[in-house]
Design an enzyme around this catalytic site. Structure first.
Site, PDB file in Angstrom:
ATOM      1  N   LEU A 162      -5.096 -16.565  -7.407  1.00 32.64           N
ATOM      2  CA  LEU A 162      -4.031 -17.003  -8.333  1.00 32.64           C
ATOM      3  C   LEU A 162      -2.987 -16.159  -8.811  1.00 32.64           C
ATOM      4  O   LEU A 162      -1.627 -16.496  -9.036  1.00 32.64           O
ATOM      5  CB  LEU A 162      -4.931 -16.634  -9.541  1.00 32.64           C
ATOM      6  CG  LEU A 162      -6.157 -17.233 -10.035  1.00 32.64           C
ATOM      7  CD1 LEU A 162      -7.262 -17.257 -10.844  1.00 32.64           C
ATOM      8  CD2 LEU A 162      -5.977 -18.536 -10.291  1.00 32.64           C
ATOM      9  N   VAL A 178     -11.964 -13.470  -4.338  1.00 28.11           N
ATOM     10  CA  VAL A 178     -10.957 -14.367  -3.150  1.00 28.11           C
ATOM     11  C   VAL A 178     -10.245 -15.067  -4.290  1.00 28.11           C
ATOM     12  O   VAL A 178      -8.911 -15.382  -4.541  1.00 28.11           O
ATOM     13  CB  VAL A 178     -11.651 -15.418  -2.083  1.00 28.11           C
ATOM     14  CG1 VAL A 178     -10.383 -17.076  -2.359  1.00 28.11           C
ATOM     15  CG2 VAL A 178     -12.165 -15.028  -1.787  1.00 28.11           C
ATOM     16  N   CYS A 179     -10.795 -15.031  -5.206  1.00 30.94           N
ATOM     17  CA  CYS A 179      -9.662 -15.969  -6.554  1.00 30.94           C
ATOM     18  C   CYS A 179      -8.660 -15.333  -7.338  1.00 30.94           C
ATOM     19  O   CYS A 179      -7.755 -15.332  -7.081  1.00 30.94           O
ATOM     20  CB  CYS A 179     -11.165 -16.029  -7.707  1.00 30.94           C
ATOM     21  SG  CYS A 179     -12.932 -16.769  -8.183  1.00 30.94           S
ATOM     22  N   PRO A 180      -8.973 -13.850  -7.806  1.00 31.49           N
ATOM     23  CA  PRO A 180      -7.719 -13.108  -7.329  1.00 31.49           C
ATOM     24  C   PRO A 180      -6.512 -13.158  -6.751  1.00 31.49           C
ATOM     25  O   PRO A 180      -4.848 -13.149  -6.912  1.00 31.49           O
ATOM     26  CB  PRO A 180      -7.781 -11.525  -8.210  1.00 31.49           C
ATOM     27  CG  PRO A 180      -9.149 -11.266  -7.610  1.00 31.49           C
ATOM     28  CD  PRO A 180      -9.514 -12.702  -7.273  1.00 31.49           C
TER      29      PRO A 180
END
Length: 187
Positions: free
Chosen positions: A51, A46-48
């Site tokens: 970002l 999920v993080c990328p």
């Protein structure tokens, strides 16, 4: 005291930005609006997407005078490796703070007990270093940069217009409220 209205605590850390390593501290944040965008870890799922969404909207944040600081407990070296290998992360021009000792993550109270990872959390800090906004979501729930922009515009409006507040779903240019005894029970 709760986190809203509290002041940014001191920190100094190594960061990665636009192909360079640099040192960043709380003193670098002073005098401007800032977003501290915590995420659990580099090279995840999920993080990328979050970002990349911030990177795609970074110019809009800059127009508002807002600097973005993404933060994880990874090192600045890991941030560079991720930036160099991921098409999504390769879009990032904002500062990626390394926090392997957990100082910043603990300062904001979003360190996961026993995990050494940050919660998925967003903080908006005003130019005086006061926290004006916080959002924390569960591991699987990604955030939305456009909604964050809307909330920052509301926070900036309220800061510039004492005595006015922004109602739900307020968008720039819409009517605000002036809280008073006359409004009680009429909304």
């Amino acid at each position: 005291m709760g986190i809203i209205g509290s002041s940014l605590k001191p920190f100094t850390t190594q960061a990665y930005k636009q192909g360079k390593f640099l040192e960043v501290s709380d003193r670098d944040v002073a005098g401007k609006w800032a977003v501290f965008f915590f995420y659990p870890a580099d090279f995840t799922f999920v993080c990328p997407t979050e970002l990349e969404d911030l990177a795609d909207n970074y110019a809009e944040f800059q127009k508002l005078g807002v600097e973005i600081y993404s933060v994880s407990t990874d090192t600045h070296f890991s941030h560079k490796a991720w930036h160099d290998t991921s098409p999504a992360i390769g879009k990032i021009d904002f500062t990626m703070l390394g926090d392997p000792a957990g100082v910043i993550t603990n300062n904001f109270g979003v360190m996961r007990d026993g995990a050494g990872l940050a919660d998925r959390a967003t903080f908006v800090v005003d130019p005086e270093g006061v926290i004006q906004f916080v959002e924390i979501t569960s591991e699987g729930v990604g955030r939305n940069a456009v909604e964050l922009l809307r909330k920052i515009k509301a926070a900036q409006y309220v800061a510039a217009h004492p005595g006015e507040v922004c109602p739900a779903k307020w968008e720039e240019g819409e009517t605000t409220l002036a809280p008073s005894l006359d409004l009680v029970g009429k909304i």
